[in-house]
Design an enzyme around this catalytic site. Structure first.
Site, PDB file in Angstrom:
ATOM      1  CD  GLU A 167      -3.085  -0.651   0.014  1.00 38.43           C
ATOM      2  OE1 GLU A 167      -3.106   0.500  -0.448  1.00 38.43           O
ATOM      3  OE2 GLU A 167      -3.842  -1.558  -0.380  1.00 38.43           O
ATOM      4  CB  THR A 168       2.009   3.389   2.290  1.00 37.84           C
ATOM      5  OG1 THR A 168       2.310   2.604   3.459  1.00 37.84           O
ATOM      6  CG2 THR A 168       0.518   3.636   2.220  1.00 37.84           C
TER       7      THR A 168
END
Length: 323
Positions: free
Chosen positions: A119-120
């Site tokens: 995700e990040t």
């Protein structure tokens, strides 16, 4: 007129009317809903919406999602040595928190670490778009999914009120996802947890809360502790092709797949186990996998089998490297 026909006509009329509503009309409808349904001050909602801007980069981005790529182009984005090394360092740093999350929810550490990594990149890229701009742009100017994004905009107002956020300062992805785990507004409200006990559910800056919240999300969506996720499959004949579909729902049993020519070497699967046959496009052929219930749970985080497979394979890399 028959009742069914009357309802059909009324529904069609409503749909056409809704489809023809202008952005300005949709905004006024949204404001009215926030005032009457959620008890917001009309001037506050109006003035907040007025501060938002249409971002055409967002409209371009949502029209070309990474999940539209074939598998052989998709997975190299996420399954990299750099991400693996960063993930191992994150796992080591937060080992006790991950053990706690696994103990309380049954979700293994490698899955939580994989999600935050995909995700990040472990909090490195949480998004630079205004969340308010993202949700107003998509909610008022992107008809294919406008209803969903207006719902998320409403959730954003509620979240900001509950958590005392400055709604105009929040940053995230082009789709309005926020923080280490990229939770959309509704997910933040319903699944975020205060995992370090400081009285705040902070998914924007606190990796401990992010770990607990990702684990809680999976638990609430039916994660089965101690069970496998997917097996690589072999196929023969052509009957199996009838069992492939774009739907993420599990509609077949292992017995049905086996009868159609699907084989899983060295695995003993209950004949009535609910499963899904998945196909992933490689350069010169198709790669087949058997999705188990936990694979479906991963698709609740992002409704894409490519995403779920990338998370699964990355989690396996992490686990093997840690061991």
């Amino acid at each position: 007129m028959k009742l069914v026909s009357f309802i059909s006509v009324m529904f069609l009329s409503f749909s056409v009317s809704a489809a023809q509503s202008s952005p300005a009309e949709l905004q006024q409808q949204f404001i009215e809903t926030m005032v009457t349904k959620h008890n917001f001050d009309r001037d506050f909602v109006s003035q907040t919406i007025a501060k938002s801007k249409v971002n055409h980069k967002i409209l371009s981005a949502i029209a070309k999602p990474w999940e539209a790529k074939p598998w052989h182009q998709y997975y190299p984005i996420f399954l990299t040595e750099k991400r693996l090394n960063k993930g191992l360092a994150f796992w080591q740093k937060h080992k006790q928190t991950l053990l706690k999350a696994e103990r309380e929810t049954g979700v293994p550490a490698q899955i939580i670490v994989a999600i935050i990594g995909v995700e990040t990149f472990y909090g490195t890229y949480t998004g630079n778009y205004s969340v308010l701009d993202a949700l107003t742009t998509l909610g008022f100017h992107y008809p294919p999914r406008a209803t969903f994004f207006r719902s998320e905009l409403a959730q954003l107002f509620l979240l900001a009120r509950e958590e005392n956020f400055d709604i105009t300062a929040l940053k995230g992805s082009y789709a309005g996802a926020m923080g280490w785990g990229q939770f959309i507004s509704s997910s933040y409200r319903h699944y975020a947890v205060d995992f370090d006990g400081d009285g705040v559910r902070d998914l924007l800056n606190n990796p401990v809360d992010a770990i607990g919240s990702v684990a809680n999300y999976f638990k609430k969506h039916g994660w089965k502790a101690g069970q496998d996720i997917a097996y690589q499959a072999e196929v023969s004949g052509n009957q199996y092709t009838k069992l492939l579909s774009k739907s993420l729902k599990y509609k077949h049993t292992w017995q049905q797949l086996e009868n159609a020519g699907v084989q899983i070497p060295h695995q003993n699967i209950n004949a009535q186990q609910s499963v899904k046959l998945l196909a992933f496009e490689q350069v010169n052929n198709q790669e087949y996998w058997l999705g188990l219930p936990n694979f479906y749970v991963i698709t609740r985080y992002n409704h894409s089998p490519l995403y779920a497979m990338a998370v699964f394979q990355f989690s396996q890399q992490l686990k093997q490297a840690m061991n």
